[in-house]
Design a protein around this motif. Sequence first.
Motif, PDB file in Angstrom:
ATOM      1  N   LEU A 146       0.876  -1.233   0.206  1.00  0.00           N
ATOM      2  CA  LEU A 146      -0.091  -0.305   0.216  1.00  0.00           C
ATOM      3  C   LEU A 146       0.970   1.291  -0.165  1.00  0.00           C
ATOM      4  O   LEU A 146       1.671   1.417   0.861  1.00  0.00           O
ATOM      5  CB  LEU A 146      -1.001  -0.034   1.330  1.00  0.00           C
ATOM      6  CG  LEU A 146      -1.729   1.156   1.475  1.00  0.00           C
ATOM      7  CD1 LEU A 146      -2.782   1.617   0.370  1.00  0.00           C
ATOM      8  CD2 LEU A 146      -2.441   1.094   2.566  1.00  0.00           C
ATOM      9  N   LEU A 193      -9.171   2.538   5.708  1.00  0.00           N
ATOM     10  CA  LEU A 193      -8.553   1.415   6.125  1.00  0.00           C
ATOM     11  C   LEU A 193      -8.937   0.522   7.322  1.00  0.00           C
ATOM     12  O   LEU A 193      -9.047  -0.276   7.376  1.00  0.00           O
ATOM     13  CB  LEU A 193      -6.926   2.149   6.598  1.00  0.00           C
ATOM     14  CG  LEU A 193      -5.680   1.188   6.634  1.00  0.00           C
ATOM     15  CD1 LEU A 193      -5.538   0.398   5.478  1.00  0.00           C
ATOM     16  CD2 LEU A 193      -4.586   1.828   7.197  1.00  0.00           C
ATOM     17  N   VAL A 206       3.122  -0.980   4.308  1.00  0.00           N
ATOM     18  CA  VAL A 206       2.666   0.279   3.881  1.00  0.00           C
ATOM     19  C   VAL A 206       3.753   1.191   3.891  1.00  0.00           C
ATOM     20  O   VAL A 206       4.663   1.296   4.630  1.00  0.00           O
ATOM     21  CB  VAL A 206       1.628   0.566   5.264  1.00  0.00           C
ATOM     22  CG1 VAL A 206       1.194   1.926   4.958  1.00  0.00           C
ATOM     23  CG2 VAL A 206       0.678  -0.632   5.268  1.00  0.00           C
ATOM     24  N   PHE A 224       5.449  -1.195   8.207  1.00  0.00           N
ATOM     25  CA  PHE A 224       5.562   0.056   7.688  1.00  0.00           C
ATOM     26  C   PHE A 224       6.946   0.662   7.196  1.00  0.00           C
ATOM     27  O   PHE A 224       7.964   0.214   7.911  1.00  0.00           O
ATOM     28  CB  PHE A 224       5.110   1.193   8.900  1.00  0.00           C
ATOM     29  CG  PHE A 224       3.607   0.918   9.335  1.00  0.00           C
ATOM     30  CD1 PHE A 224       2.745   1.459   8.628  1.00  0.00           C
ATOM     31  CD2 PHE A 224       3.322   0.219  10.300  1.00  0.00           C
ATOM     32  CE1 PHE A 224       1.338   1.331   8.979  1.00  0.00           C
ATOM     33  CE2 PHE A 224       1.976  -0.097  10.720  1.00  0.00           C
ATOM     34  CZ  PHE A 224       0.947   0.596  10.106  1.00  0.00           C
TER      35      PHE A 224
END
Length: 322
Positions: free
Chosen positions: A73, A86, A101, A137
């Motif tokens: 993403l 989300l 992400v 992340f």
Amino acid sequence: MKVRFFGVRGSYPVPGPQTVRYGGNTSCIEVQVGPTDDPEAPRIIIDAGTGLRRLGKEMMQESFGRGEGRAHLLVSHTHWDHIQGLPFFAPMYQKGNRFHVYARHRDDTHLRAVFASQSGTPYFPVPFDQVQADVAFRELVEGARFEIGPVRVSCTKLNHPWIAMAYRLDYEGTSLAYVTDTAPFRDILIEEEFIRQPPRPGEGLKPEDAAKLAAMRDGVVRLCEGADLVIYDTQFTPEEYAQKPHWGHSCPDDAIEICKAAGAKALALFHHAPERTDDAIDRIVDACRADPASRGLSLLAASEGLEMTIGRDEVRARGGAR
């Protein structure tokens, strides 16, 4: 490379009879490369607006419903209309799924904390800690370049409050640039502070601000250089931009100018204003196509359900509003 649009609006979702053809969900697109039946082909999502919910329901009918899905993403920025889908993204609540992400690095907080805050009490009943998927992340800096499988990804910053990132995806001789949200690069420099009284378009700029804007524009032009498809923020008409230049959005003329400077092949108008009706978007598309400045540029307005296939020699569209 196949691009599918699940949300094309800016600011907030607008369901209703005046937005049926182009759709009322906020920003979300999916990019697929390689054979659709190849489990190793990377699944890439750009932005997590309300369109992400419908994409998630579709994904749950596939490997993600079995907890075997893998996806990446890319988030342009964390303003609400780009992340508000989300908490309703079903694949993230399925154990075994894995997500990467990506978004811009911030000095004041970690990226995970930004996403967790929108699901915190009293704003949402399910905290982010209830996510069952494995979520990693990665925080990006301007100009970052990296790979997602066989896809080369590059990014550059945009002229938007608290800064947004534009992305370019390259895969086997095909390319896509995603450029939202951004103001033009001539009237006002928007950085990480609230602008209470913006200058009127055409007023003089400080030399240092003009230099930053010129460098930012050059970065966007390079990002879009030779792109087969550019998806560009065109939320405003010129009259609307004159009233709100500090909101950080562009007009169709600005997108056309960048695409022509970059030698891009096709342009999809994107991030439509929430008050813009389907008929009004039709008129904007007609005016853009009639404008001599757009000659040689394939142009359409993004709509929910639109699928675009980017090949080495052409871009084919199917299922869009027009």
